[in-house]
Design a protein around this motif. Structure first.
Motif, PDB file in Angstrom:
ATOM      1  N   SER A   1       0.805  -1.229   0.000  1.00 33.23           N
ATOM      2  CA  SER A   1       0.000   0.000   0.000  1.00 33.23           C
ATOM      3  C   SER A   1       0.835   1.274   0.000  1.00 33.23           C
ATOM      4  O   SER A   1       0.288   2.362   0.208  1.00 33.23           O
ATOM      5  CB  SER A   1      -0.921  -0.013   1.222  1.00 33.23           C
ATOM      6  OG  SER A   1      -0.143  -0.056   2.415  1.00 33.23           O
ATOM      7  N   HIS A   2       2.135   1.166  -0.235  1.00 36.01           N
ATOM      8  CA  HIS A   2       2.976   2.382  -0.205  1.00 36.01           C
ATOM      9  C   HIS A   2       4.201   2.185  -1.098  1.00 36.01           C
ATOM     10  O   HIS A   2       5.146   1.490  -0.721  1.00 36.01           O
ATOM     11  CB  HIS A   2       3.405   2.658   1.246  1.00 36.01           C
ATOM     12  CG  HIS A   2       4.138   3.949   1.444  1.00 36.01           C
ATOM     13  ND1 HIS A   2       3.873   4.801   2.488  1.00 36.01           N
ATOM     14  CD2 HIS A   2       5.147   4.545   0.737  1.00 36.01           C
ATOM     15  CE1 HIS A   2       4.678   5.856   2.420  1.00 36.01           C
ATOM     16  NE2 HIS A   2       5.469   5.716   1.373  1.00 36.01           N
ATOM     17  N   ALA A   3       4.178   2.789  -2.276  1.00 37.74           N
ATOM     18  CA  ALA A   3       5.319   2.667  -3.197  1.00 37.74           C
ATOM     19  C   ALA A   3       5.426   3.901  -4.080  1.00 37.74           C
ATOM     20  O   ALA A   3       4.420   4.501  -4.457  1.00 37.74           O
ATOM     21  CB  ALA A   3       5.167   1.417  -4.056  1.00 37.74           C
ATOM     22  N   HIS A   4       6.654   4.268  -4.379  1.00 34.05           N
ATOM     23  CA  HIS A   4       6.940   5.421  -5.258  1.00 34.05           C
ATOM     24  C   HIS A   4       7.657   4.867  -6.490  1.00 34.05           C
ATOM     25  O   HIS A   4       8.868   4.651  -6.442  1.00 34.05           O
ATOM     26  CB  HIS A   4       7.884   6.406  -4.573  1.00 34.05           C
ATOM     27  CG  HIS A   4       7.486   6.861  -3.196  1.00 34.05           C
ATOM     28  ND1 HIS A   4       7.099   8.148  -2.933  1.00 34.05           N
ATOM     29  CD2 HIS A   4       7.440   6.220  -2.002  1.00 34.05           C
ATOM     30  CE1 HIS A   4       6.830   8.285  -1.634  1.00 34.05           C
ATOM     31  NE2 HIS A   4       7.034   7.127  -1.050  1.00 34.05           N
ATOM     32  N   LEU A   5       6.938   4.603  -7.560  1.00 37.54           N
ATOM     33  CA  LEU A   5       7.561   3.919  -8.701  1.00 37.54           C
ATOM     34  C   LEU A   5       7.840   4.826  -9.896  1.00 37.54           C
ATOM     35  O   LEU A   5       8.518   4.398 -10.828  1.00 37.54           O
ATOM     36  CB  LEU A   5       6.686   2.747  -9.168  1.00 37.54           C
ATOM     37  CG  LEU A   5       6.297   1.687  -8.139  1.00 37.54           C
ATOM     38  CD1 LEU A   5       5.611   0.509  -8.834  1.00 37.54           C
ATOM     39  CD2 LEU A   5       7.485   1.197  -7.326  1.00 37.54           C
TER      40      LEU A   5
ATOM     41  N   ILE B   1       0.686   3.228  -6.095  1.00 40.59           N
ATOM     42  CA  ILE B   1       1.777   3.953  -6.752  1.00 40.59           C
ATOM     43  C   ILE B   1       1.556   5.455  -6.573  1.00 40.59           C
ATOM     44  O   ILE B   1       0.492   5.977  -6.903  1.00 40.59           O
ATOM     45  CB  ILE B   1       1.866   3.609  -8.261  1.00 40.59           C
ATOM     46  CG1 ILE B   1       2.007   2.088  -8.472  1.00 40.59           C
ATOM     47  CG2 ILE B   1       3.045   4.362  -8.898  1.00 40.59           C
ATOM     48  CD1 ILE B   1       2.027   1.670  -9.937  1.00 40.59           C
ATOM     49  N   LYS B   2       2.586   6.140  -6.072  1.00 40.07           N
ATOM     50  CA  LYS B   2       2.500   7.579  -5.828  1.00 40.07           C
ATOM     51  C   LYS B   2       3.234   8.366  -6.907  1.00 40.07           C
ATOM     52  O   LYS B   2       4.240   7.895  -7.439  1.00 40.07           O
ATOM     53  CB  LYS B   2       3.186   7.919  -4.489  1.00 40.07           C
ATOM     54  CG  LYS B   2       2.590   7.213  -3.291  1.00 40.07           C
ATOM     55  CD  LYS B   2       3.363   7.573  -2.014  1.00 40.07           C
ATOM     56  CE  LYS B   2       3.034   6.629  -0.870  1.00 40.07           C
ATOM     57  NZ  LYS B   2       1.648   6.664  -0.433  1.00 40.07           N
ATOM     58  N   SER B   3       2.769   9.593  -7.130  1.00 43.00           N
ATOM     59  CA  SER B   3       3.573  10.558  -7.882  1.00 43.00           C
ATOM     60  C   SER B   3       4.539  11.194  -6.876  1.00 43.00           C
ATOM     61  O   SER B   3       4.776  10.652  -5.812  1.00 43.00           O
ATOM     62  CB  SER B   3       2.659  11.610  -8.522  1.00 43.00           C
ATOM     63  OG  SER B   3       2.069  12.426  -7.518  1.00 43.00           O
TER      64      SER B   3
ATOM     65  N   ILE C   1      -0.959   9.839   4.651  1.00 41.47           N
ATOM     66  CA  ILE C   1       0.075  10.811   5.028  1.00 41.47           C
ATOM     67  C   ILE C   1       1.360  10.097   5.431  1.00 41.47           C
ATOM     68  O   ILE C   1       1.326   9.038   6.067  1.00 41.47           O
ATOM     69  CB  ILE C   1      -0.439  11.747   6.169  1.00 41.47           C
ATOM     70  CG1 ILE C   1       0.585  12.830   6.527  1.00 41.47           C
ATOM     71  CG2 ILE C   1      -0.846  10.965   7.413  1.00 41.47           C
ATOM     72  CD1 ILE C   1       0.019  13.929   7.433  1.00 41.47           C
ATOM     73  N   HIS C   2       2.506  10.665   4.998  1.00 39.08           N
ATOM     74  CA  HIS C   2       3.819  10.251   5.497  1.00 39.08           C
ATOM     75  C   HIS C   2       4.034  11.013   6.798  1.00 39.08           C
ATOM     76  O   HIS C   2       4.131  12.255   6.764  1.00 39.08           O
ATOM     77  CB  HIS C   2       4.924  10.698   4.545  1.00 39.08           C
ATOM     78  CG  HIS C   2       5.070   9.910   3.284  1.00 39.08           C
ATOM     79  ND1 HIS C   2       4.144   9.903   2.281  1.00 39.08           N
ATOM     80  CD2 HIS C   2       6.092   9.109   2.865  1.00 39.08           C
ATOM     81  CE1 HIS C   2       4.578   9.140   1.287  1.00 39.08           C
ATOM     82  NE2 HIS C   2       5.765   8.645   1.612  1.00 39.08           N
ATOM     83  N   ALA C   3       4.153  10.315   7.920  1.00 37.89           N
ATOM     84  CA  ALA C   3       4.208  11.026   9.196  1.00 37.89           C
ATOM     85  C   ALA C   3       5.132  10.356  10.192  1.00 37.89           C
ATOM     86  O   ALA C   3       5.218   9.132  10.254  1.00 37.89           O
ATOM     87  CB  ALA C   3       2.807  11.125   9.798  1.00 37.89           C
TER      88      ALA C   3
ATOM     89  N   ASP D   1       1.573   6.672   7.513  1.00 40.32           N
ATOM     90  CA  ASP D   1       2.666   5.804   7.073  1.00 40.32           C
ATOM     91  C   ASP D   1       4.018   6.229   7.644  1.00 40.32           C
ATOM     92  O   ASP D   1       4.307   7.418   7.700  1.00 40.32           O
ATOM     93  CB  ASP D   1       2.730   5.812   5.547  1.00 40.32           C
ATOM     94  CG  ASP D   1       1.483   5.195   4.912  1.00 40.32           C
ATOM     95  OD1 ASP D   1       0.386   5.340   5.482  1.00 40.32           O
ATOM     96  OD2 ASP D   1       1.614   4.575   3.849  1.00 40.32           O
ATOM     97  N   HIS D   2       4.764   5.252   8.052  1.00 42.90           N
ATOM     98  CA  HIS D   2       6.075   5.307   8.738  1.00 42.90           C
ATOM     99  C   HIS D   2       5.893   5.088  10.241  1.00 42.90           C
ATOM    100  O   HIS D   2       6.251   4.044  10.741  1.00 42.90           O
ATOM    101  CB  HIS D   2       6.882   6.581   8.455  1.00 42.90           C
ATOM    102  CG  HIS D   2       7.523   6.582   7.109  1.00 42.90           C
ATOM    103  ND1 HIS D   2       8.541   5.736   6.787  1.00 42.90           N
ATOM    104  CD2 HIS D   2       7.271   7.314   5.997  1.00 42.90           C
ATOM    105  CE1 HIS D   2       8.898   5.947   5.529  1.00 42.90           C
ATOM    106  NE2 HIS D   2       8.140   6.892   5.024  1.00 42.90           N
ATOM    107  N   CYS D   3       5.364   6.108  10.980  1.00 42.63           N
ATOM    108  CA  CYS D   3       5.057   5.921  12.420  1.00 42.63           C
ATOM    109  C   CYS D   3       6.278   5.434  13.211  1.00 42.63           C
ATOM    110  O   CYS D   3       6.151   4.579  14.095  1.00 42.63           O
ATOM    111  CB  CYS D   3       3.927   4.916  12.589  1.00 42.63           C
ATOM    112  SG  CYS D   3       2.362   5.469  11.920  1.00 42.63           S
TER     113      CYS D   3
ATOM    114  N   THR E   1       6.353  -1.657   1.265  1.00 46.53           N
ATOM    115  CA  THR E   1       7.780  -1.580   0.923  1.00 46.53           C
ATOM    116  C   THR E   1       8.346  -0.169   0.944  1.00 46.53           C
ATOM    117  O   THR E   1       9.553   0.006   1.113  1.00 46.53           O
ATOM    118  CB  THR E   1       8.050  -2.122  -0.495  1.00 46.53           C
ATOM    119  OG1 THR E   1       7.326  -1.304  -1.431  1.00 46.53           O
ATOM    120  CG2 THR E   1       7.667  -3.579  -0.633  1.00 46.53           C
ATOM    121  N   ASP E   2       7.495   0.860   0.659  1.00 40.72           N
ATOM    122  CA  ASP E   2       8.008   2.227   0.440  1.00 40.72           C
ATOM    123  C   ASP E   2       8.992   2.234  -0.733  1.00 40.72           C
ATOM    124  O   ASP E   2       9.913   3.060  -0.766  1.00 40.72           O
ATOM    125  CB  ASP E   2       8.691   2.780   1.706  1.00 40.72           C
ATOM    126  CG  ASP E   2       8.911   4.290   1.650  1.00 40.72           C
ATOM    127  OD1 ASP E   2       8.279   4.952   0.821  1.00 40.72           O
ATOM    128  OD2 ASP E   2       9.722   4.801   2.449  1.00 40.72           O
ATOM    129  N   CYS E   3       8.820   1.318  -1.673  1.00 45.12           N
ATOM    130  CA  CYS E   3       9.777   1.207  -2.789  1.00 45.12           C
ATOM    131  C   CYS E   3      10.025   2.578  -3.422  1.00 45.12           C
ATOM    132  O   CYS E   3       9.112   3.214  -3.934  1.00 45.12           O
ATOM    133  CB  CYS E   3       9.231   0.228  -3.833  1.00 45.12           C
ATOM    134  SG  CYS E   3      10.374  -0.034  -5.202  1.00 45.12           S
TER     135      CYS E   3
END
Ligand SMILES: [Zn+2]
Length: 394
Positions: free
Chosen positions: A67-71, A131-133, A224-226, A247-249, A306-308
């Protein structure tokens, strides 16, 4: 209508009814029709089907939900990684390096990278990948990043507020106005979610609130990245805005944990806002891991992803994250596998994935192992024998 029976499953993880928190069934079978699971039960009583896939006594589990990737990016930051391993701290400043390379890339170069990484993840059992921008940071570059992301996933996230780009360094308010105005308008047709990197050196909590509220008003869901690099108000902001996931925490106060626990559903099925832990980032930045145990013990729903991305976590492997979560974050193997499947689905507010129950999408993984335990027990070993997505083997 063609049907497929996956049978002779030694250990089936359903994340539904069955033994323990993973809803395990032994000697089981799964019947698939039109890309959906239509029946789950004992192999000996399985209905007839047009085709059969013999699992050979191996373990079968729902496909991983990352649920968290930057591709969508160009270039890599291997040199930055090497410098970090030689002692330099991670600050997030390297994001601007990737922004420069991404802006200079052609559509086809970006598309090739997304497809390569999406394929890499799929071979490792990931059947859904957000997938995030966030490496374009102009109206046109964010819109094209999301257009390309949407070719590979329905779970697309507008992260125009990843970092303030260099050309706005001395006027961040103007950049926030751009993000909330024309950039959001250009992104919305291709995005399902809005996200902000809420951290010192990126966006403060007031800017983050403004951007997430604009995205929400435009119909996007909030994530949110927090609290990755230090304590802050990001997690509580996520709860305030009914974020699907924070996300992160990594750096949480008691108030943060209480706020997350306060989003619990009344039926005991966990929290409405999920804490998504990204241990690949701590691994790749040589940082202390988040305290998963504290969140789980407080009743907070936890996901693993993954936070890829090319800077702080260049892995597409959910099995690697499961192994890290067990070894480094004191999660049990069952908790980690749940978090990487059903937990990821919760973080995307989906109930049709991350489970193998009638009605679910037929997204599953056949392991080269008799039990899901082997994902943590045998780290770094390619244990994914077969992947099925929508009832089809890609
Ligand atoms: Zn991220």
């Amino acid at each position: 209508m063609s049907s497929l029976l996956v049978d002779n499953i030694g250990e089936l993880v359903t994340n539904g009814a069955g033994e323990g928190p993973l809803g395990i069934r032994r000697n089981a079978a799964v019947l698939v029709e039109e890309g959906r699971v239509v029946w789950v039960g004992p192999s000996a009583y399985a209905p007839a089907a047009d085709r059969r896939l013999d699992a050979g006594g191996a373990a079968v589990l729902p496909g991983f939900v990352d649920s968290h990737a930057h591709l969508v990016f160009a270039g890599d930051r291997a040199a930055e990684f090497a410098a970090r391993m030689a002692g330099q701290p991670y600050t997030g400043g390297g994001i601007r390096t990737t922004v420069g390379a991404t802006r200079a890339a052609t559509d086809n170069e970006l598309r090739a990278t997304v497809r390569r990484l999406r394929g890499e993840a799929l071979r490792q059992g990931t059947t859904t990948m957000e997938i995030k921008s966030g490496y374009g940071l102009t109206v046109a570059d964010e819109a094209r990043s999301l257009r390309i992301a949407a070719e590979s996933s329905t779970e697309t996230t507008f992260l125009g507020a990843h970092v303030v780009p260099a050309e706005y360094a001395d006027r961040p308010d103007d950049y926030v106005s751009l993000v909330c105005g024309p950039m959001l308008a250009a992104a919305t047709p291709y995005a399902k979610w809005v996200d902000v990197f809420c951290e010192r050196g990126a966006f403060d909590v007031d800017h983050a609130r403004a951007i997430l509220a604009c995205g929400q008003a435009a119909g996007l869901g909030v994530r949110i990245h927090a609290n990755q690099l230090g304590p802050g108000a990001g997690v509580r902001l996520g709860v305030e805005l009914d974020a699907a996931s924070v996300d992160h925490c990594t750096h949480l106060s008691d108030a943060d944990v209480d706020a997350l626990a306060g989003t619990a559903h009344s039926d005991g099925s966990g929290t409405r806002t999920v804490a998504t832990l990204l241990p690949g980032a701590e691994f790749s930045t040589r940082s202390p891991y988040p305290d998963a145990r504290r969140l789980l013990d407080a009743g907070v729903t936890v996901a693993l992803a993954t936070d890829c991305n090319p800077g702080s976590s260049y892995t597409s492997s959910m099995p690697f994250c499961v192994a890290l979560a067990v070894r480094e974050m004191r999660m049990t193997p069952a908790e980690a596998v749940w978090a990487a499947t059903a937990g990821g689905a919760r973080a995307l507010r989906r109930d049709d994935i991350g489970v193998l129950i009638p009605g679910a999408r037929a997204d599953l993984v056949v392991l080269d192992a008799p039990s899901y335990l082997h994902l943590a027990y045998r780290p770094g070993v390619p244990l994914i024998r077969q992947v099925m997505r929508n009832g089809v083997t890609p």
